[in-house]
Design a protein around this motif. Sequence first.
Motif, PDB file in Angstrom:
ATOM      1  N   UNK A   1       0.846  -1.177   0.000  1.00  0.00           N
ATOM      2  CA  UNK A   1       0.000   0.000   0.000  1.00  0.00           C
ATOM      3  C   UNK A   1       0.893   1.244   0.000  1.00  0.00           C
ATOM      4  N   UNK A   2       0.568   2.192  -0.855  1.00  0.00           N
ATOM      5  CA  UNK A   2       1.332   3.433  -0.962  1.00  0.00           C
ATOM      6  C   UNK A   2       1.028   4.336   0.228  1.00  0.00           C
ATOM      7  N   UNK A   3       2.056   5.037   0.698  1.00  0.00           N
ATOM      8  CA  UNK A   3       1.932   5.899   1.871  1.00  0.00           C
ATOM      9  C   UNK A   3       2.054   7.364   1.477  1.00  0.00           C
ATOM     10  N   UNK A   4       1.139   8.177   1.998  1.00  0.00           N
ATOM     11  CA  UNK A   4       1.138   9.610   1.737  1.00  0.00           C
ATOM     12  C   UNK A   4       1.241  10.354   3.067  1.00  0.00           C
ATOM     13  N   UNK A   5       2.212  11.237   3.151  1.00  0.00           N
ATOM     14  CA  UNK A   5       2.375  12.097   4.320  1.00  0.00           C
ATOM     15  C   UNK A   5       1.672  13.414   4.041  1.00  0.00           C
ATOM     16  N   UNK A   6       0.781  13.810   4.948  1.00  0.00           N
ATOM     17  CA  UNK A   6       0.048  15.073   4.830  1.00  0.00           C
ATOM     18  C   UNK A   6       0.511  15.977   5.969  1.00  0.00           C
ATOM     19  N   UNK A   7       0.979  17.163   5.611  1.00  0.00           N
ATOM     20  CA  UNK A   7       1.460  18.128   6.608  1.00  0.00           C
ATOM     21  C   UNK A   7       0.595  19.383   6.498  1.00  0.00           C
ATOM     22  N   UNK A   8      -0.137  19.693   7.561  1.00  0.00           N
ATOM     23  CA  UNK A   8      -1.019  20.858   7.552  1.00  0.00           C
ATOM     24  C   UNK A   8      -1.338  21.226   8.995  1.00  0.00           C
ATOM     25  N   UNK A   9      -1.347  22.516   9.305  1.00  0.00           N
ATOM     26  CA  UNK A   9      -1.631  22.935  10.679  1.00  0.00           C
ATOM     27  C   UNK A   9      -3.123  23.055  10.978  1.00  0.00           C
ATOM     28  N   UNK A  10      -3.970  22.835   9.997  1.00  0.00           N
ATOM     29  CA  UNK A  10      -5.418  22.818  10.201  1.00  0.00           C
ATOM     30  C   UNK A  10      -5.834  21.364  10.455  1.00  0.00           C
ATOM     31  N   UNK A  11      -6.097  21.047  11.717  1.00  0.00           N
ATOM     32  CA  UNK A  11      -6.346  19.660  12.116  1.00  0.00           C
ATOM     33  C   UNK A  11      -7.562  19.062  11.409  1.00  0.00           C
ATOM     34  N   UNK A  12      -8.660  19.804  11.304  1.00  0.00           N
ATOM     35  CA  UNK A  12      -9.851  19.232  10.665  1.00  0.00           C
ATOM     36  C   UNK A  12      -9.591  18.972   9.180  1.00  0.00           C
ATOM     37  N   UNK A  13      -8.876  19.862   8.510  1.00  0.00           N
ATOM     38  CA  UNK A  13      -8.509  19.649   7.110  1.00  0.00           C
ATOM     39  C   UNK A  13      -7.605  18.424   6.991  1.00  0.00           C
ATOM     40  N   UNK A  14      -6.641  18.329   7.856  1.00  0.00           N
ATOM     41  CA  UNK A  14      -5.704  17.195   7.876  1.00  0.00           C
ATOM     42  C   UNK A  14      -6.455  15.875   8.020  1.00  0.00           C
ATOM     43  N   UNK A  15      -7.381  15.823   8.954  1.00  0.00           N
ATOM     44  CA  UNK A  15      -8.152  14.597   9.190  1.00  0.00           C
ATOM     45  C   UNK A  15      -9.060  14.260   8.011  1.00  0.00           C
TER      46      UNK A  15
END
Length: 126
Positions: A1-15
């Motif tokens: 399975x491919x892994x994607x790292x998401x970096x964002x300081x907006x927690x709801x957007x991140x989730x």
Amino acid sequence: MKTILIIDDNISFLENVSEFLEIEGYQTLMANNGKRGLELALEYLPDLIICDVLMHEIDGHEVLRLLLNSTKTFKIPFVFSTSLSENIDRIETLKLGADDYLVKPYEMEGLLKIVETWVPKESCSL
């Protein structure tokens, strides 16, 4: 399975982005700041990084610069995700070495097209 790292300081957007990508069959890692994002990138070596530009402490441009200077992470595709929408921002961002650029707000289907461009899903062979 491919892994994607998401970096964002907006927690709801991140989730929300993480949940969407997991439903689409990707494994995700989440970081709510650039420093944590760098740590996860070096530890897990994801297949793709999606990173906000404007964050406190370490912004997205600095995250990209540090990843490009590491022999472990310089080949990982990097996509900026930001609310900045002027063409100059896109041009400058791509000059820095980013592979692509998403302008918020965006439709999840648009996000999926970008993800599939840089990280094609693994095909199942029977």
